[in-house]
Design a protein around this motif. Structure first.
Motif: not given
Length: 561
Positions: A1-10, A40-49, A65-68
């Protein structure tokens, strides 16, 4: 879960509805509810931590938010809808940008929570069906057993919307009792603020600890409340900082003195122009307002500077209007003009009197050209050039005047205009020197009086320049844009958005028969400037002090082609 790509994949595996795909319908919803056009725009997620993100609302934009995730709602489209409805309630009923004054962070949080409940009650009174949009999220964000600040606020939020909810906490019940006494006066903002101040004082007496850096609005659909407050520069919260998209160096200044200065400048007219949204593949009609203004009134120091002679540039013969050319439709010559000869034969067969100019011969002809120089007057142009002791804008002004003198000396028509922007609703366009105006001491002083301020909404400026150039009857029409950084504005949060828009604006100008050129005073400007104007007429100037020479060289190349 430290990898942003893994988070997006999930998230992709969850096959949740895409926020980007929902934006068109959400835009219609917020416009229908608030009767205002809100981007209306998406608010990018810079970090999952990081702490969970919340929507950010401004007078013209809503960032979702893009982390919903499913933790917020198993049906994200319902969460999007609730966020939009809550934002619309604020736009319709909340006083925006109230000064925080001496209010403490905990007081701000409580007042904001009460204000959230007030505007939702107003919306539900007008549109009872919206109640079902909010209640489920307030219920799921409830912490019924907690005594922390966030837990108490979550319990208060739910108690204020659901009369059937029972809570054994004195403070929560007091909040409900005070709120209920004012339900017949929901438009009385001051009264609700007073009861919120009482509740905040009670929390202080209860020694409830509040950590501003860790606090997040409990309900995921509610915004971070930055829309409600104006903070001093030294205490601007992170959510407000994220809304401030600065230009490439120092960013756009928002001081009161600048706003007052702009307000006193003479306005000529206001025009609406479209803007290209590359994410939606949509040209938003009437999206930007260009305010055309007179050139600034020169001060005494500017008049003195205007008396300083500029460096004279001797242009090559190729830059003049006279050209060696093969003259067509001549009464005599060395060769037959095939097109004219065909027309001559057709006229004879139809019984008309033919034109006997059917030859070509070598000669010279006059070639007219109109050139519009468009200067970037954004705040970053006020940066000082290293080892030069003057600003980038000063170099732009000098280069503009040198080119005006040089082009005028060989008979070309030339104008110098400038632009800066303060959101899409205020793109200032200055007509510093118009066609058929000589560069005398007055016009030179007006150019020197320009100041660097605000941002760089280049696409709207190019569209207005194209509109003005369409009135020119010259054989060749050229627009040259000089900028010190990538297009940007404070209401745009996608770095590529205004670059794509400027590219489309430049392409539209070329389709209208104009040559579009660009000079970037930025070592890293090749990427965006070549995208906007193409490689042929793009120049990157790493040393701003060489701009006058570079500009004249570009002009000579255009004139000779």
């Amino acid at each position: 879960m430290q990898n942003k790509s893994a988070w997006l994949a999930l998230e992709n595996e969850a096959r949740a509805p895409s926020l980007a795909a929902s934006i068109p319908s959400l835009s219609l919803l917020i416009e229908g509810l608030s009767l205002r056009r809100i981007g209306i725009q998406a608010q990018p997620l810079d970090s999952i931590d990081v702490t969970p993100m919340r929507p950010i609302l401004s007078s013209m934009h809503l960032l979702l938010p893009s982390d919903y995730s499913s933790l917020d709602s198993p049906e994200p489209e319902l969460l999007f809808r609730a966020s939009v409805a809550h934002a619309a309630a604020h736009l319709m009923h909340s006083p925006a940008a109230q000064p925080v004054g001496t209010l403490k962070p905990m007081s701000l949080a409580v007042i904001s929570a009460v204000e959230d409940a007030r505007v939702e009650q107003l919306l539900m009174r007008d549109l009872p069906g919206t109640r079902a949009w909010f209640v489920p999220f307030l219920k799921t964000s409830l912490h019924p057993e907690g005594l922390s600040f966030a837990a108490l606020v979550s319990r208060m939020n739910y108690a204020l919307i659901d009369p059937a909810y029972q809570d054994d906490n004195y403070w929560v019940n007091k909040a409900r009792s005070l709120f209920d006494t004012l339900t017949t006066s929901l438009h009385d903002y001051a009264s609700f603020r007073e009861i919120a101040s009482v509740l905040a004082n009670d929390l202080g007496q209860m020694r409830v600890r509040f950590h501003p850096q860790q606090y997040v609005v409990p309900a995921p659909y509610r915004d971070d409340n930055s829309f409600l407050w104006t903070y001093p520069d030294t205490t601007t919260p992170q959510s407000i900082q994220e809304l401030q998209v600065e230009s490439s160096s120092a960013g756009a200044s928002r001081s009161d003195s600048i706003d007052e200065q702009v307000a006193t400048e003479q306005e000529i007219r206001r025009l609406r122009y479209p803007e290209w949204d590359y994410r939606l593949g949509l040209l938003r009609s009437d999206w930007c307002t260009v305010i055309e203004r007179r050139s600034p009134s020169p001060s005494a120091p500017h008049r003195l500077q205007a008396q300083i002679p500029l460096a004279r540039v001797k242009l090559p013969v190729t830059a003049s209007l006279t050209r060696n050319a093969r003259l067509r439709r001549q009464p005599e010559g060395e060769e037959l003009d095939l097109d004219a000869a065909i027309e001559h034969a057709i006229d004879r067969r139809r019984g008309h009197s033919p034109e006997h100019r059917v030859f070509t011969r070598p000669g010279t002809r006059q070639r007219s050209m109109s050139l519009l120089l468009l200067l970037d007057l954004s705040a970053s142009a006020g940066d000082i050039v290293p080892d030069a002791g003057r600003s980038i804008l000063d170099v732009e002004k000098e280069a503009a005047q040198v080119l005006v003198q040089a082009a005028s000396s060989v008979g070309h028509r030339i104008a110098a205009h400038g632009f800066s922007s303060d959101t899409r609703e205020c793109v200032n366009y200055y007509r510093l020197l118009d066609f058929d105006t000589t560069l005398d001491e007055v016009s030179s002083a007006s150019i020197r009086a320009c100041t660097a301020r605000y941002s760089t909404r280049m696409g709207a400026a190019i569209r207005h320049a194209t509109s003005l150039m369409s009135l020119e009857t010259s054989e060749r029409r050229v627009i040259i844009v000089i900028t010190d950084g990538t297009p940007s504005d404070i209401d745009v949060f996608d770095d590529a958005y205004l670059i794509h828009d400027a590219q489309v604006a430049a392409e539209d100008a070329r389709r209208a028969g104009m040559v579009t050129c660009g000079i970037a005073l930025d070592e890293g400007g090749a990427g965006y400037m070549r995208r906007i104007v193409g490689r042929e007429y793009c120049r990157i100037v790493s040393d701003p002090s060489t701009l006058p020479a570079q500009l004249v060289a570009l002009f000579v190349r255009i004139a000779a082609s």
